[in-house]
Design a protein around this motif. Structure first.
Motif, short mmCIF file in Angstrom:
data_model
loop_
_atom_site.label_atom_id
_atom_site.label_comp_id
_atom_site.label_asym_id
_atom_site.label_seq_id
_atom_site.Cartn_x
_atom_site.Cartn_y
_atom_site.Cartn_z
N ARG A 85 0.87 -1.18 0.00
CA ARG A 85 0.00 0.00 0.00
C ARG A 85 0.90 1.23 0.00
NH1 ARG A 85 -5.18 -1.33 0.72
NH2 ARG A 85 -5.64 -3.35 1.64
N ARG A 90 -3.56 4.84 1.82
CA ARG A 90 -3.47 3.41 2.18
C ARG A 90 -4.49 2.55 1.43
NH1 ARG A 90 0.69 1.41 4.12
NH2 ARG A 90 -0.40 -0.05 5.45
N VAL A 93 -3.39 0.04 -3.62
CA VAL A 93 -2.50 -1.12 -3.53
C VAL A 93 -1.68 -1.20 -4.82
CG1 VAL A 93 -2.37 -3.62 -3.30
CG2 VAL A 93 -4.11 -2.34 -2.04
#
Length: 156
Positions: A85, A90, A93
């Motif tokens: 990430r 976050r 990906v």
């Protein structure tokens, strides 16, 4: 169907099936026998040099991110892919090939290169131009049909 259409249909189906079988056999009898055709095509979509988002790769493969997640999980276990990430967001990906994944990519790329060289061996430049032009038209037709059927499905 007239005779030409029948012959073309038979050739297209035969070529499609033979290509899949040749690719399957090359994988199963090669150094990456632990990979499926779907997995090697996922590796190919991830690419060699820059990390890519799951969304980008899923879009290229025309699959959902959920389906790609399942495939990537298997490739991570087999040590072909890594996932991380990004700190800024976050939710995003990134996936990339490992050294082993890059080697699989190169071997698969060489398989395709060798296959194309064999395909055009013995034909002259004019025949090669006609083959390319014909395949481009065929590809454009199938791309159009794919998008047309997807648009119809989305509008239901």
């Amino acid at each position: 169907m007239n005779k030409s259409e029948h012959v073309l249909n038979k050739l297209l189906v035969q070529l499609f099936n033979e290509l899949l079988e040749i690719e399957h056999d090359a994988l199963k009898n090669g150094p990456f026998s632990d990979l499926s055709i779907t997995e090697i095509h996922t590796i190919e979509a991830i690419g060699m040099y820059t990390p890519r988002t799951m969304s980008e790769v899923a879009s290229d493969l025309k699959i959902t991110v959920g389906t790609l997640t399942t495939a990537v999980n298997k490739l991570i276990k087999k040590e072909y892919v890594t996932r991380e990430r990004i700190e800024e967001d976050r939710r995003v990906v990134m996936i990339r090939l490992t050294k082993k994944g890059k080697l699989a990519y190169r071997v698969h790329e060489k398989f395709h290169s060798d296959m194309i060289k064999e395909t055009i061996k013995g034909i002259d430049d004019k025949e090669e131009e006609i083959l390319i032009s014909s395949l481009e038209k065929l590809s454009a037709y199938f791309t159009y049909r794919y998008h047309l059927s997807n648009t119809a499905t989305e509008n239901k």
